[in-house]
Design an enzyme around this catalytic site. Structure first.
Site, short mmCIF file in Angstrom:
data_model
loop_
_atom_site.label_atom_id
_atom_site.label_comp_id
_atom_site.label_asym_id
_atom_site.label_seq_id
_atom_site.Cartn_x
_atom_site.Cartn_y
_atom_site.Cartn_z
N CYS A 114 44.67 24.49 24.66
CA CYS A 114 43.50 24.79 23.82
C CYS A 114 43.63 24.26 22.40
O CYS A 114 42.62 24.09 21.71
CB CYS A 114 43.26 26.30 23.79
SG CYS A 114 42.90 27.00 25.42
N HIS A 250 38.45 27.44 17.79
CA HIS A 250 38.52 27.34 19.25
C HIS A 250 37.74 28.51 19.82
O HIS A 250 37.94 29.66 19.43
CB HIS A 250 39.98 27.38 19.70
CG HIS A 250 40.13 27.60 21.17
ND1 HIS A 250 39.43 26.86 22.11
CD2 HIS A 250 40.89 28.48 21.88
CE1 HIS A 250 39.75 27.28 23.32
NE2 HIS A 250 40.64 28.26 23.20
N ASN A 280 35.26 29.53 27.40
CA ASN A 280 36.43 28.86 26.84
C ASN A 280 36.58 27.51 27.53
O ASN A 280 36.93 27.44 28.71
CB ASN A 280 37.67 29.73 27.07
CG ASN A 280 38.94 29.13 26.46
OD1 ASN A 280 39.00 27.94 26.15
ND2 ASN A 280 39.96 29.95 26.31
#
EC number: 2.3.1.180
Length: 323
Positions: A114, A250, A280
């Site tokens: 990520c 993020h 996500n």
């Protein structure tokens, strides 16, 4: 004079298939309310059968090139941040290079889960500052839907697929914090925390594997480390949280995003949010948010942005840039 890596163009691509929380209620023991309350996610996009990470990346790349008014062969370097490359090798970046018809320059992948796009931006910035590249196409692209364990309701509802891209161009400036471009970067990793977030497959197992996560521990580390790295990057740039126009985090989880903003003492109306629509998307989430934020009219030229992310490894970092 100083050479800065300035954003010249931005773009994104999302697969056609939209998966609302209600659809997941039929697959796993969960509810729309449970997902929204714990993550803020309302829907996500899933790649179609046969649609690969490099396909998504190439679509986002073309959008960013169009926004920049450039052609593929105007690019010196192509970097793809991904944990879901089409094949073990070659890199997704070289596949995107071929898909775009690029006949010059070099391409490579960055794998920091990520945090991948932040790592890729830092690499691109270093290449431009050192004179090794003039224009760098930086892409974050993922198909995390293919790593889900559909019996694990704590993780399978969180992730989506997508891609975002930016074109960075070396530009001379006076080198002040008021000048456009990447002002500072800050990167970290700590392999002691591998078991908090990982995929239990790979060459050692001969399987693709599934994502495994200890959510509470990841949350604790995320809030602490994201606020810290953002403050460090701002200090490197000679700035503070009060100078920030937008945090572009993020997009992992609304709880993490809001807790980090609170820790940084930045109000939520100065945070770009897309997690509700995308879920996500790992390394794709920040460039997606940058592109959507610009399209909404939120991010404007001259705005000061802080991007921050944390992912498996653990790996984390931040970038401060003047849009």
């Amino acid at each position: 004079m100083t050479i800065r890596a300035v954003v010249r163009g931005v773009g994104h691509y999302l697969p056609d298939r939209v998966v609302p929380n209600s659809e997941l209620e039929a697959i796993v023991e969960t509810t729309d309310e449970w997902i929204r309350t714990r993550s803020g996610i309302e829907r996500r996009h899933f790649a179609a059968e046969g649609q690969t990470t490099s396909d998504l990346a190439a679509r986002a790349a073309r959008a960013a090139l169009d926004d920049a008014g450039l052609q593929p062969d105007d690019i010196d370097t192509l970097i793809v941040a991904t944990s879901t490359a089409d094949l073990t090798f070659p890199s997704a970046a070289t596949m995107v290079q071929a898909a775009l018809g690029m006949t010059r320059g070099f391409a490579f992948d960055v794998q920091a889960v990520c945090a991948g796009f932040v790592y890729a931006l830092a690499n691109a910035d270093a290449l431009i500052r050192s004179g090794q590249a003039q224009r760098v196409l930086v892409i974050g692209a993922e198909t995390f839907s293919r790593l889900m364990d559909w019996n694990d309701r704590a993780t399978c509802v969180l992730f989506g697929d997508g891609a975002g891209a930016v074109v960075l161009e070396g530009t001379e400036s006076a080198g002040t914090s008021a000048d456009r471009g990447i002002l500072a970067t800050d990167l970290h990793s700590d392999g002691r925390f591998k078991d908090l977030l990982y995929v239990d497959g790979g060459s050692s197992t001969g399987t693709t594997g599934h994502l495994r996560m200890q959510g509470r521990e990841v949350f604790r580390h995320a809030v602490e480390k994201l606020a810290e790295t953002a403050h460090t990057a701002l200090e490197k740039a000679g700035l503070g949280a009060g100078d920030v126009d937008w945090i572009v985090p993020h997009q992992a989880n609304l709880r993490i995003i809001s807790a980090t903003a609170q820790r940084m003492q930045v109000p939520m109306d100065r945070v770009i949010l897309t997690v509700q629509d995308h879920g996500n998307t790992s390394a794709a989430s920040i460039p997606l948010a940058l592109s959507v934020g610009k399209a909404r009219g939120q991010i404007k030229e001259g705005d000061l942005l802080v991007t921050e992310a944390i992912g498996g490894g653990l790996a984390w970092g931040s970038v401060v840039l003047r849009w």
